[in-house]
Design a protein around this motif. Structure first.
Motif, PDB file in Angstrom:
ATOM      1  N   GLY A 110      13.032 -24.427 -65.827  1.00 60.68           N
ATOM      2  CA  GLY A 110      12.960 -25.326 -64.719  1.00 60.68           C
ATOM      3  C   GLY A 110      11.821 -25.333 -64.104  1.00 60.68           C
ATOM      4  O   GLY A 110      11.475 -26.062 -62.941  1.00 60.68           O
ATOM      5  N   ARG A 133      13.084 -29.006 -67.217  1.00 58.60           N
ATOM      6  CA  ARG A 133      12.111 -30.142 -67.174  1.00 58.60           C
ATOM      7  C   ARG A 133      12.029 -30.528 -68.528  1.00 58.60           C
ATOM      8  O   ARG A 133      11.704 -29.665 -69.408  1.00 58.60           O
ATOM      9  CB  ARG A 133      10.772 -29.716 -66.428  1.00 58.60           C
ATOM     10  N   ALA A 177      13.400 -34.138 -64.529  1.00 58.76           N
ATOM     11  CA  ALA A 177      13.870 -32.706 -64.263  1.00 58.76           C
ATOM     12  C   ALA A 177      15.188 -32.814 -63.735  1.00 58.76           C
ATOM     13  O   ALA A 177      15.744 -33.792 -63.301  1.00 58.76           O
ATOM     14  CB  ALA A 177      13.245 -32.355 -62.898  1.00 58.76           C
ATOM     15  N   VAL A 191      16.687 -27.455 -60.102  1.00 54.42           N
ATOM     16  CA  VAL A 191      16.102 -27.920 -61.093  1.00 54.42           C
ATOM     17  C   VAL A 191      16.277 -26.925 -62.167  1.00 54.42           C
ATOM     18  O   VAL A 191      15.705 -25.696 -61.991  1.00 54.42           O
ATOM     19  CB  VAL A 191      14.728 -28.489 -61.192  1.00 54.42           C
TER      20      VAL A 191
END
Length: 252
Positions: A112, A139, A153, A136
């Motif tokens: 993340g 990604r 994200a 998040v």
């Protein structure tokens, strides 16, 4: 795009088709956003993404991607724990990427953490979706066309060993030319992608990973175990994070 990796990759594939469709070769040369701010540009494109003529087509594409198949038992518990598997490798979770070349390059970070800005140095960035404070977990960075990348994200939750999305935190376009220099065709294409991502963000899709020799294959399901094979993507190779800059440089 799943709402973890696979459907997002399919969304990127859709975007690639849009950007490289036959009409793109003869794009208009006008610059409708010249002199406008990013905020004004986003307002215009958001309106385009909700155009009554576009909505049925977008909904039909998403319906196809999420077409339900058979319900599978133990789909989530017999899957590989991809987080644990990557964490056990040299460099750990932060030191390893998942990379696929379905259509174009897609790079996934399951820790993340943000991608370093310098890997796309000289590009302009337009943030089209931001959820301040949203967690998040993953990604993705995908090349859509020459000089045109998208970064997504997402948040997810565990369902057994599977990962199920819980939200889209951020969507950014990275382009060689700033949005104020896009043509009408390019702006329309981006608006279509914005609408697609907005609608996908309302659907929860899970990925169950299976380990293979050089990485993983992920299979897509609804949270109740219903297969949605149209959202599956190709194999994802494990690549050390130290090779990130070189991967992007070769693709640019």
């Amino acid at each position: 795009m799943a709402r973890t990796t696979n459907a997002w990759r399919l969304a990127a594939a859709l975007a690639l088709m849009v950007l490289t469709a036959p009409h793109a070769a003869a794009q208009s040369t006008d610059r409708p956003f010249a002199g406008r701010t990013d905020t004004q540009i986003l307002e215009d494109m958001r309106a385009k993404s909700n155009d009554p003529k576009a909505v049925p087509q977008l909904d039909a594409m998403i319906g196809h991607m999420l077409a339900p198949g058979m319900v599978t038992t133990d789909w989530n518990t017999r899957a590989t724990d991809v987080i644990a598997a990557l964490s056990a490798l040299k460099g750990g979770l932060a030191g390893n990427l998942l990379v696929t070349q379905v259509g174009q390059l897609t790079i996934s970070r399951l820790d993340g953490e943000p991608f370093p800005a310098e890997i796309l140095a000289g590009y302009s960035t337009l943030e089209v979706r931001s959820s301040a404070g949203a967690p998040v977990n993953q990604r993705l960075l995908s090349k859509l066309a020459p000089g045109f990348w998208i970064e997504v994200a997402v948040s997810w939750r565990r369902n057994g060993n599977a990962l199920c999305n819980t939200g889209v935190a951020e969507v950014r376009f990275h382009t060689q030319r700033p949005a104020a220099q896009w043509t009408s065709d390019e702006a329309t294409n981006v608006a279509i992608m914005m609408g697609f991502y907005d609608r996908m963000a309302t659907h929860e899709v899970c990925e169950a990973y299976t380990a293979v020799d050089s990485g993983f294959v992920a299979f897509s399901y609804l949270p109740d175990g219903t297969r949605i094979s149209s959202s599956d993507a190709g194999p994802q190779k494990v690549v050390p994070a130290r090779e990130l800059a070189a991967l992007v440089k070769r693709a640019r």
